[in-house]
Write a protein that holds these residues in place. Structure first.
Motif, PDB file in Angstrom:
ATOM      1  N   ARG A   1       0.806  -1.213   0.000  1.00  0.00           N
ATOM      2  CA  ARG A   1       0.000   0.000   0.000  1.00  0.00           C
ATOM      3  C   ARG A   1       0.843   1.268   0.000  1.00  0.00           C
ATOM      4  O   ARG A   1       0.323   2.356  -0.206  1.00  0.00           O
ATOM      5  CB  ARG A   1      -0.932  -0.002   1.221  1.00  0.00           C
ATOM      6  N   ASP A   2       2.111   1.131   0.238  1.00  0.00           N
ATOM      7  CA  ASP A   2       3.037   2.266   0.250  1.00  0.00           C
ATOM      8  C   ASP A   2       3.897   2.185  -1.009  1.00  0.00           C
ATOM      9  O   ASP A   2       4.663   1.234  -1.185  1.00  0.00           O
ATOM     10  CB  ASP A   2       3.902   2.213   1.508  1.00  0.00           C
TER      11      ASP A   2
ATOM     12  N   ASP B   1       3.186   1.270   5.984  1.00  0.00           N
ATOM     13  CA  ASP B   1       2.547   0.008   5.573  1.00  0.00           C
ATOM     14  C   ASP B   1       3.221  -1.173   6.264  1.00  0.00           C
ATOM     15  O   ASP B   1       3.964  -1.937   5.650  1.00  0.00           O
ATOM     16  CB  ASP B   1       2.634  -0.127   4.046  1.00  0.00           C
TER      17      ASP B   1
END
Length: 399
Positions: A13-14, A43
């Motif tokens: 997600r990062d 994340d």
């Protein structure tokens, strides 16, 4: 070279983690800068997913443990007033100071009788009256009394202390101890290698380069060892990465490290915790998991990453089995040092409790020896109540 690990980048997600995920897929070694990103990323689950993938590529769902027993022969220590994070050490005439006689140490070791204990983990203070002869006598007696039990004993700090008070080289001390029964070295005493950090938390303690030198010497003599890092006190992320890089470099050179074990700082009942105003506030579970995951990803030349349930709780250690960890602290029997600084975990864990912990994470428990050779895997319904016969231990370790 690191393993090339299959991984789905969509799990991240990062976006800052994407280049690191690609390196994982390509089998490319991470840089120190990559490690800093891993420590700072919001994340945590993404970092853990990469570490889990790296671990599964090596070990699948197997989680190992050793049936071990801690013996702490003395808490008398010349660094009593300078190791600010320690609550265990005492001065010779201070209340609570002790040094085991040989009979007392052997009585402690006899807790292994009738159990599946296969390893004595022996560490203590830097005691001026516990020199080379003290430990040679102890190791010989333990080997005679419990010939089946492996002796993992004396941190690099203790080895250097004995060499200093005996006016011997570190190599000669290690050779003499090996002849008396020493099998491997534990990894304690590393703390954090940064000189600036050590000035605050462990002034006058053996420095980081000397710690590395003791382990290098041991490896050159064929003595394997573990290594550690104490985190969660005054160190920066950059300090952590300097420490990990030094460990990775020595492993590149010697291949002598068996496992890496990050150790969580406990602030209760020590001067550092009082100075920092941290009484009752230890490390977070998130930081505990992140340290393990970063260790798995950055230390690509280490086969084993271990979680120490005594320091981070059994619940966090169970979660850690999905954050890159393939080994967990064993039965222990009676731990003193971390409980002297506020650890609220049990001082030991039974075999059925360990099996339940590992199975609860969806993993397969396996008993190992001190060199991480698997002795037996436990099926879903096995309790482990029957010890593996010694002849079968030798056969399993040799295979």
């Amino acid at each position: 070279m690191p393993l090339a690990v299959p991984f789905d980048l969509s799990r991240l997600r990062d976006s800052a983690l994407l280049p690191i995920g690609q390196k994982l897929i390509d089998g490319e070694r991470l840089t120190v800068a990559d490690g800093v990103v891993l420590f700072r990323s919001p994340d945590l689950l993404g970092v853990g997913a990469m570490a889990d993938a790296a671990n599964r590529a090596r070990h699948g769902d197997r989680v190992t443990f050793a049936s071990n027993q801690h013996i702490n022969p003395t808490n008398i220590c010349v660094l009593r007033t300078t190791c600010a994070f320690c609550g265990y050490a005492r001065l010779p005439k201070e209340e609570g100071a002790y040094r085991y006689t040989l009979d007392q140490a052997l009585a402690e070791s006899d807790r292994a009788d009738g159990t599946i204990t296969r390893e004595f983990h022996i560490v203590g203070g830097l005691d001026m009256q516990a020199g080379l002869e003290y430990y040679k006598t102890l190791f010989r007696a333990l080997k005679e009394r419990h010939p089946q039990v492996h002796i993992k004993a004396l941190t690099a700090v203790e080895i250097a202390h004995i060499a200093r008070i005996e006016k011997m080289s570190r190599a000669d001390v290690l050779i003499a101890l090996r002849e008396a029964g020493l099998d491997t070295l534990p990894g304690g005493g590393a703390e954090t290698f940064s000189a600036a950090v050590r000035d605050v938390i462990a002034n006058k303690k053996l420095g980081g380069t000397d710690y590395i030198d003791v382990h290098r010497t041991a490896h050159q003599l064929g003595i394997r060892s573990n290594c550690t890092m104490l985190y969660g006190h005054v160190e920066t992320i950059e300090d952590r990465m300097q420490h990990l890089e030094m460990l990775r470099d020595l492993q590149d050179e010697t291949g002598g490290f068996l496992a890496y074990i990050p150790l969580a700082y406990h602030p209760d009942d020590n001067e550092l915790g009082k100075t920092l105003g941290r009484q009752g506030t230890s490390t977070t579970g998130a930081d505990d998991l992140r340290n393990l995951a970063v260790g798995r990803l950055f230390l690509d030349n280490f086969e084993h990453i271990k979680s120490h349930w005594i320091m981070v709780t059994s619940a966090v250690s169970q979660l850690a089995l999905h954050f890159g960890v393939n080994d967990i602290e064993g039965t222990v029997v009676r731990e003193k040092i971390y409980h002297a600084v506020g650890a609220h975990t049990p001082q030991g864990m039974t075999l059925p409790q360990l099996l339940t912990l590992i199975r609860g994470a969806g993993k397969v428990p396996a008993e190992r020896d001190s060199f991480y050779r698997v002795l037996r895997e436990f099926g879903p319904d096995e309790t482990g109540e029957t010890a593996l016969p010694e002849s079968d231990v030798l056969t399993a370790a040799a295979s």
